[in-house]
Write an enzyme that holds these catalytic residues in place. Sequence first.
Site, PDB file in Angstrom:
ATOM      1  N   GLU A   9       0.797  -1.231   0.000  1.00 25.16           N
ATOM      2  CA  GLU A   9       0.000   0.000   0.000  1.00 25.16           C
ATOM      3  C   GLU A   9       0.824   1.272   0.000  1.00 25.16           C
ATOM      4  OE1 GLU A   9      -0.208  -2.514   2.270  1.00 25.16           O
ATOM      5  OE2 GLU A   9      -2.128  -2.441   3.302  1.00 25.16           O
ATOM      6  N   ASP A  82      -2.016  -5.167   3.694  1.00 25.56           N
ATOM      7  CA  ASP A  82      -2.100  -5.497   5.118  1.00 25.56           C
ATOM      8  C   ASP A  82      -2.930  -6.771   5.358  1.00 25.56           C
ATOM      9  OD1 ASP A  82      -0.551  -3.381   5.849  1.00 25.56           O
ATOM     10  OD2 ASP A  82      -2.203  -2.073   6.444  1.00 25.56           O
ATOM     11  N   ASP A  84      -5.594  -7.907   6.806  1.00 25.37           N
ATOM     12  CA  ASP A  84      -6.940  -7.785   7.377  1.00 25.37           C
ATOM     13  C   ASP A  84      -7.958  -7.669   6.248  1.00 25.37           C
ATOM     14  OD1 ASP A  84      -6.506  -5.232   6.433  1.00 25.37           O
ATOM     15  OD2 ASP A  84      -6.418  -4.281   8.401  1.00 25.37           O
ATOM     16  N   TYR A 298       1.695  -5.945  13.390  1.00 25.85           N
ATOM     17  CA  TYR A 298       0.504  -5.286  12.845  1.00 25.85           C
ATOM     18  C   TYR A 298      -0.368  -4.751  13.971  1.00 25.85           C
ATOM     19  CZ  TYR A 298      -3.241  -4.301   9.577  1.00 25.85           C
ATOM     20  OH  TYR A 298      -4.193  -3.664   8.808  1.00 25.85           O
TER      21      TYR A 298
END
Length: 694
Positions: A9, A82, A84, A298
């Site tokens: 990202e 990430d 999630d 994280y």
Amino acid sequence: MDEYLVIVESPAKAKTIKRYLGPNFQVKASMGHVRDLPKSQMGVDIENDYKPRYITIRGKGPVLKELKSAAKKAKKVYLAADPDREGEAIAWHLAHSLDIDDHSDCRVVFNEITKPAIKEAFKKPRKINMDLVDAQQARRVLDRLVGYNISPLLWKKVKKGLSAGRVQSVALRLIIERENEIKAFVPEEYWSIGGKFRVHDELFDASFYGLDGKKTQLKTKEEVDRVLERLKSRSFTVEHVQKKERLRYPVAPFITSSLQQEAARKLNFRARKTMMIAQQLYEGIPIGRQGNTGLITYMRTDSTRISDLAKAEAKDYILDKFGESYLAKKPLKQKKSENAQDAHEGVRPTSVHRQPKDIKEYLSRDQYKLYKLIWERFIASQMAPAIMDTVRADLVQSGVTFRASGSKVKFPGFMKVYIEGSDTGKAEGSSEDKENFLPELEDGMQAVREDLQPKQHFTQPPPRYTEASLVKTMEEIGIGRPSTYAPTIDTIQRRNYVTMDAKRFVPTELGEVVLKLIVEFFPEIINIDFTAQMETNLDEVEEGKENWIAIIDRFYTEFARRLSVAEKEMQDIEIKDEPAGIKCEKCGHEMVYKMGRYGKFLACSNFPECRNTKPILKKLGITCPKCGKGEVVERRSKKRRLFYGCDRYPECDFVSWDKPIQRKCPKCNSYLVEKKSRNGVSIKCSNCDYKENV
């Protein structure tokens, strides 16, 4: 030519990962999402199973073009967003935009950005998890259906710029209900009697406990007088001395919510700021010759679980620095929240050997503070409990009992490294919160009363929510998830539904009007149980147990009916202008208070003929230290930060972040200011090193 392309990202994350992958990998950043629902319209096809219509986000065209070009040249493309729901959705959108088969092994996930974790992750690429993507899509579609249907209704019936949402409306409800509790609260009188006693020439404190062996509450001055009348001498007998050893256990490593709460208590960080800095620490910071290094695991997690490798590293560190007595003999037991998904580890440093003091020079001030907090909390969680020696004794005369309690630290254990904060502003168990220290007391000894001090008190209403206590409450009742707390709190402030007063939330008139309408016409939106159940349903989608379209359909059927009723029956609400009691200096008409995007402001009642507007300034009653003619007033910056300036601006440009006081510095004659910190308030000179503690 690079053989493999990795897409993450952010540029910082790309730079850190590139260090570990070597020359055969090219790492590029998508700068977050590349596709989303359109802002100008609903973007959800209700008639076609709520199918979302995604478009390329404005400004992302050049980024996508660069990624497509790199993807064509690459032997294989890995999507490493990430770990999630949001990250999975970003990977899915990238796969569609770059024509990557989402059933291929293109997805790579890791909980920490370290060389071992990255190497291991690239050994086990997987296909995109559509259950995670569907859970993210369900939340996005649900929030779009609520927001893009209710918000225009509020614009039409109340004023433009308003919004409503599932989680933000419940958060607003909590704040307003607490405010109503405070308004309805009726204080009750009660009294205490504090005493100073002496044994063996040592003074100690004790307070009234009860009469004739029973605990007694004193509600009036008359009851206090009757107690004092029973005391005929200064001599008391020591009875029921209890000496115990109490263990105090450390708290678990941080999860998202506890990190936000503790950063608010100890560092005065807003939830949004905490998450922004934690993201930087996770993605990587340039650390001297080491280059970009991921410093923490994280930070969006609801689990306190820790890897065996990290535990072993912490064990070695504790043994080396403190010795075996400081090492926990048994693993710390923690209750797992009913809503916890347990997808990631708790928030911890990627290496305990990277001590905060050793890397302080490479971090910004705020990065250092947050990293130190995370590092200390993790180390403490692996340490032995503290041992407290506690003593309790009753001092009795004529059936009147005073009780003395005291404690001292026998063995500090984890407290040598870290003590958890509390919402009172003091660290629990810290030197600021120490209990009374007592002399050696034995049953039958005589204690001499030196002084008694009756004090009148009144019960206090429940406190307004701070960011920390609001996050804690939202977590406890199951509203929102780790990634939503900060944006939810940010939204209700930006919409001017709440303001902050002394770091606590106060609802505005606008917030109360909006909530009243939502309660009347959309009760399920602000129903806590309903919203918590919806979060559970979204978790079940992620686990593959529920179909996201079925969940949306069950909700929307009733919601559409209520929407139709609201369109017909919701009355227009006019937020009337309040007379300000002053004249417009431009045209002479009455000035009024108006409600704007950022709260109330002063405007001329002769609008639109006269467009004079002014901010509402709170005067401090202090003469401007620069011009000597104006008065110091409170102002707000563009980012809504409080500062102080002269009311004669722009004629006088005096400004100060700290609150000036009327007195001058006795050392250099410059103006003095109030400085607030976690330790209280101090008075400092704005020019020299003069300081007074208050």
